[in-house]
Design an enzyme around this catalytic site. Structure first.
Site, PDB file in Angstrom:
ATOM      1  N   ASN A  56       0.837  -1.201   0.000  1.00  0.00           N
ATOM      2  CA  ASN A  56       0.000   0.000   0.000  1.00  0.00           C
ATOM      3  C   ASN A  56       0.873   1.253   0.000  1.00  0.00           C
ATOM      4  OD1 ASN A  56       0.639  -0.802   2.670  1.00  0.00           O
ATOM      5  ND2 ASN A  56      -1.100   0.291   3.540  1.00  0.00           N
ATOM      6  N   ILE A  57       0.362   2.271  -0.663  1.00  0.00           N
ATOM      7  CA  ILE A  57       1.102   3.515  -0.857  1.00  0.00           C
ATOM      8  C   ILE A  57       0.181   4.678  -0.497  1.00  0.00           C
ATOM      9  CG2 ILE A  57       2.317   4.959  -2.533  1.00  0.00           C
ATOM     10  CD1 ILE A  57       2.633   2.313  -4.231  1.00  0.00           C
ATOM     11  N   GLU A  58       0.534   5.371   0.578  1.00  0.00           N
ATOM     12  CA  GLU A  58      -0.310   6.477   1.035  1.00  0.00           C
ATOM     13  C   GLU A  58       0.143   7.801   0.425  1.00  0.00           C
ATOM     14  OE1 GLU A  58      -1.754   4.617   5.275  1.00  0.00           O
ATOM     15  OE2 GLU A  58      -0.232   6.177   5.302  1.00  0.00           O
ATOM     16  N   CYS A  67      -4.211   0.662  -2.347  1.00  0.00           N
ATOM     17  CA  CYS A  67      -4.072  -0.543  -1.546  1.00  0.00           C
ATOM     18  C   CYS A  67      -3.016  -1.465  -2.159  1.00  0.00           C
ATOM     19  CB  CYS A  67      -5.398  -1.299  -1.487  1.00  0.00           C
ATOM     20  SG  CYS A  67      -6.778  -0.344  -0.840  1.00  0.00           S
ATOM     21  N   GLU A  69      -3.239  -4.608  -2.933  1.00  0.00           N
ATOM     22  CA  GLU A  69      -3.761  -5.434  -4.019  1.00  0.00           C
ATOM     23  C   GLU A  69      -3.785  -4.650  -5.334  1.00  0.00           C
ATOM     24  OE1 GLU A  69      -5.006  -4.767  -1.044  1.00  0.00           O
ATOM     25  OE2 GLU A  69      -6.518  -6.247  -0.439  1.00  0.00           O
ATOM     26  N   CYS A 101     -10.342  -4.552   0.695  1.00  0.00           N
ATOM     27  CA  CYS A 101     -11.453  -3.610   0.806  1.00  0.00           C
ATOM     28  C   CYS A 101     -12.411  -3.823  -0.366  1.00  0.00           C
ATOM     29  CB  CYS A 101     -10.934  -2.173   0.837  1.00  0.00           C
ATOM     30  SG  CYS A 101     -10.396  -1.547  -0.775  1.00  0.00           S
ATOM     31  N   CYS A 104     -10.945  -3.115  -3.843  1.00  0.00           N
ATOM     32  CA  CYS A 104     -10.014  -4.160  -4.297  1.00  0.00           C
ATOM     33  C   CYS A 104     -10.755  -5.441  -4.681  1.00  0.00           C
ATOM     34  CB  CYS A 104      -8.978  -4.452  -3.220  1.00  0.00           C
ATOM     35  SG  CYS A 104      -7.742  -3.151  -3.078  1.00  0.00           S
TER      36      CYS A 104
HETATM   37 ZN   LIG Z   1      -8.240  -2.104  -1.159  1.00  0.00          ZN
END
Ligand SMILES: [Zn+2]
Length: 153
Positions: A56-58, A67, A69, A101, A104
C-alpha cells in the site's frame, strides 16, 4: 459463517506458502507515513504462474492512496496477465485478518480465473494461521461488466 476457514500456515501448499512469503516481503516496502498500517499482497497468475506483488502507498492528499492489491494488479496486467488464480494479503491485526477492501474486491473480480473465481489467503506477517476463502465468497453479486451481455448497439 461458512465462507472461510482458518488453517495452519504449514498445512498450505508450497505454492500458497511462497505467495504469502512474497506478500510478507513486499509489505516491508509499504509507504504508510500516515496510518503506519502496512499491507502486502501477492498475486499468482493463472497462465505461466507468475507472481506479482504490491504494497500500500499512502499520500498526504489521502484520496490518491492505493491498496496493496491494487498496486499489484497493474503490474500483472501491464505484463499481459488477465487471469488470477490466487491472491495473498498480509497485514498485522492482532485479533483479526485483513481482508481486501470493497474496491479491491471489485478490481480483482475483473481478473477472475477460468473457473470464475480467485482463491484468497489472508495472513499476518508471523505466518501462523491463515484465513482461506474465495473472491466469490467475499464479493457475492459483484458488478458484472456491460461487455458480457448488454452492450448498446
Ligand atoms: Zn483495497
Amino acid at each position: 459463517m461458512d465462507n472461510f476457514e482458518i488453517v495452519d500456515f504449514n498445512s498450505l501448499s508450497e505454492v500458497v506458502q511462497n505467495l504469502i512469503k512474497e506478500a510478507v516481503e513486499i509489505r516491508k516496502r509499504a509507504y504508510v507515513p500516515y496510518s503506519n498500517f502496512a499491507v502486502g499482497s501477492a498475486i499468482l497468475t493463472e497462465e505461466d504462474s507468475k507472481v506479482y506483488t504490491g504494497c500500500n502507498i499512502e499520500n498526504s492528499a489521502l484520496t490518491p492512496c492505493i491498496c496493496a492489491e491494487r498496486a499489484a494488479v497493474p503490474k500483472a496486467v501491464c505484463d499481459g496477465y488477465l487471469k488470477f488464480k490466487i491472491v495473498a494479503v498480509v497485514a498485522h491485526q492482532k485479533d483479526s485478518f485483513t481482508a481486501p477492501c470493497g474496491v479491491c474486491r471489485q478490481t480483482l473480480s475483473e481478473f477472475r480465473g477460468s473457473d470464475g473465481d480467485i482463491d484468497i489467503y489472508l495472513s499476518r506477517p508471523t505466518m501462523d494461521k491463515v484465513l482461506c476463502t474465495k473472491l466469490s465468497q467475499i464479493l457475492p453479486l459483484s458488478f458484472v461488466s456491460y461487455k458480457e451481455d448488454s452492450v448498446i448497439s
